[in-house]
Design an enzyme around this catalytic site. Structure first.
Site, mmCIF file in Angstrom:
data_model
loop_
_atom_site.group_PDB
_atom_site.id
_atom_site.type_symbol
_atom_site.label_atom_id
_atom_site.label_comp_id
_atom_site.label_asym_id
_atom_site.label_seq_id
_atom_site.Cartn_x
_atom_site.Cartn_y
_atom_site.Cartn_z
ATOM 1 N N GLY A 46 0.851 -1.094 0.027
ATOM 2 C CA GLY A 46 -0.057 -0.196 0.050
ATOM 3 C C GLY A 46 0.995 1.231 -0.172
ATOM 4 O O GLY A 46 2.113 1.297 0.271
ATOM 5 N N GLN A 51 3.195 9.931 0.913
ATOM 6 C CA GLN A 51 4.583 9.387 1.140
ATOM 7 C C GLN A 51 5.506 9.544 0.047
ATOM 8 O O GLN A 51 6.779 9.267 0.205
ATOM 9 C CB GLN A 51 4.385 7.646 1.260
ATOM 10 C CG GLN A 51 3.680 7.308 2.445
ATOM 11 C CD GLN A 51 3.675 6.033 2.510
ATOM 12 O OE1 GLN A 51 2.549 5.231 2.102
ATOM 13 N NE2 GLN A 51 4.310 5.088 3.160
ATOM 14 N N CYS A 103 5.492 0.130 7.538
ATOM 15 C CA CYS A 103 5.229 1.132 6.588
ATOM 16 C C CYS A 103 6.510 1.487 5.683
ATOM 17 O O CYS A 103 7.762 1.417 6.297
ATOM 18 C CB CYS A 103 4.848 2.171 7.271
ATOM 19 S SG CYS A 103 4.498 3.733 6.621
ATOM 20 N N LEU A 104 6.466 1.830 4.532
ATOM 21 C CA LEU A 104 7.609 2.138 3.761
ATOM 22 C C LEU A 104 8.220 3.376 4.087
ATOM 23 O O LEU A 104 9.450 3.485 3.702
ATOM 24 C CB LEU A 104 7.109 2.108 2.177
ATOM 25 C CG LEU A 104 6.719 0.937 1.609
ATOM 26 C CD1 LEU A 104 6.411 1.135 0.258
ATOM 27 C CD2 LEU A 104 7.718 -0.059 1.607
ATOM 28 N N HIS A 145 -4.675 2.064 7.388
ATOM 29 C CA HIS A 145 -3.309 2.399 7.249
ATOM 30 C C HIS A 145 -3.188 3.383 6.419
ATOM 31 O O HIS A 145 -2.439 4.408 6.858
ATOM 32 C CB HIS A 145 -2.439 1.145 6.979
ATOM 33 C CG HIS A 145 -0.981 1.530 6.988
ATOM 34 N ND1 HIS A 145 -0.097 0.824 7.974
ATOM 35 C CD2 HIS A 145 -0.090 2.290 6.338
ATOM 36 C CE1 HIS A 145 1.138 1.578 7.718
ATOM 37 N NE2 HIS A 145 1.012 2.262 6.747
ATOM 38 N N GLU A 146 -3.517 3.162 5.287
ATOM 39 C CA GLU A 146 -3.396 4.269 4.121
ATOM 40 C C GLU A 146 -4.257 5.508 4.176
ATOM 41 O O GLU A 146 -3.897 6.409 3.978
ATOM 42 C CB GLU A 146 -3.465 3.717 2.676
ATOM 43 C CG GLU A 146 -2.762 2.273 2.235
ATOM 44 C CD GLU A 146 -1.422 2.459 2.560
ATOM 45 O OE1 GLU A 146 -0.799 3.763 2.591
ATOM 46 O OE2 GLU A 146 -0.428 1.661 2.843
ATOM 47 N N HIS A 149 -2.448 7.696 6.555
ATOM 48 C CA HIS A 149 -1.536 8.631 6.006
ATOM 49 C C HIS A 149 -2.150 9.804 5.312
ATOM 50 O O HIS A 149 -1.658 10.964 5.469
ATOM 51 C CB HIS A 149 -0.922 7.672 4.803
ATOM 52 C CG HIS A 149 0.213 6.851 5.324
ATOM 53 N ND1 HIS A 149 1.154 7.472 5.669
ATOM 54 C CD2 HIS A 149 0.537 5.671 5.002
ATOM 55 C CE1 HIS A 149 2.155 6.409 6.139
ATOM 56 N NE2 HIS A 149 1.660 5.238 5.754
HETATM 57 NI NI NI Z 1 2.283 3.402 5.645
#
Ligand code: NI
Length: 181
Positions: A46, A51, A103-104, A145-146, A149
């Site tokens: 995701g 991000q 998370c990236l 989660h997204e 963000h």
């Molecule tokens: Ni994330």
């Protein structure tokens, strides 16, 4: 399609709210294609536009996609990408599930997070058509989660303050020294 740089904490953009997209046009579709390529390359399941430093309410998800353990080799096919523009969670179950999240934007850090086990999300799809989807399992977690963000919220906001402060400081220190974590 271009692979973009992924921002990591403590980048202040990760703490900002993204603005709604007025229309799903070719520019938004190009952004989504870049995001998808960036996510597959990372690899992740995701990615939110913030991000990569684009402060728009755009998310891409593919829970079917994973590279092999060593990061090399073939990805699991078929790809099944999901494009969510202006996603809005309209319903949350009372049932809770726990997933180990990562998370990236917080590389190599994983913690168990409790979230509602099932949700409904309303969004515009890749063609700008409104849609609503019922999600369960891993997908329910990833969507939450997204969407977090897009509101400047990170998964570490759902764990203890002690753990959150520890990981935040670790990344802040490494960035100051100019190191990758
Ligand atoms: Ni994330």
């Amino acid at each position: 399609m271009t692979i973009r740089d992924i921002l990591t904490i403590p980048d202040p953009l990760l703490r900002e709210r993204c603005v709604p997209v007025a229309a799903v046009d070719d520019a938004v579709r190009a952004l989504m294609d870049d995001m998808l390529e960036t996510m597959y390359d990372a690899p992740g399941i995701g990615l939110a536009a913030s991000q990569i430093g684009v402060m728009k309410r755009v998310v891409v998800i593919d829970t079917s996609s994973r590279k092999t353990e060593d990061g090399e080799g073939a990805e699991i096919e078929p790809r099944d990408p999901l494009f969510l523009v202006n996603p809005e969670i309209t319903w949350l179950s009372e049932d809770i599930s726990v997933y180990q999240e990562g998370c990236l934007s917080i590389p190599e850090y994983f913690e168990d997070v409790e979230r509602p086990a099932e949700i409904k999300v309303r969004f515009l799809d890749r063609n700008g058509k409104q849609d609503e989807m019922h999600c369960a399992g891993l997908l329910a977690t990833v969507v939450q989660h997204e969407v977090d963000h897009l509101n400047g919220v990170l998964f570490i906001d759902h764990i203890s303050k002690l753990k959150r402060d520890r990981v935040w400081k670790k990344f802040a220190k490494a960035k100051k020294r100019g190191e990758a974590v």
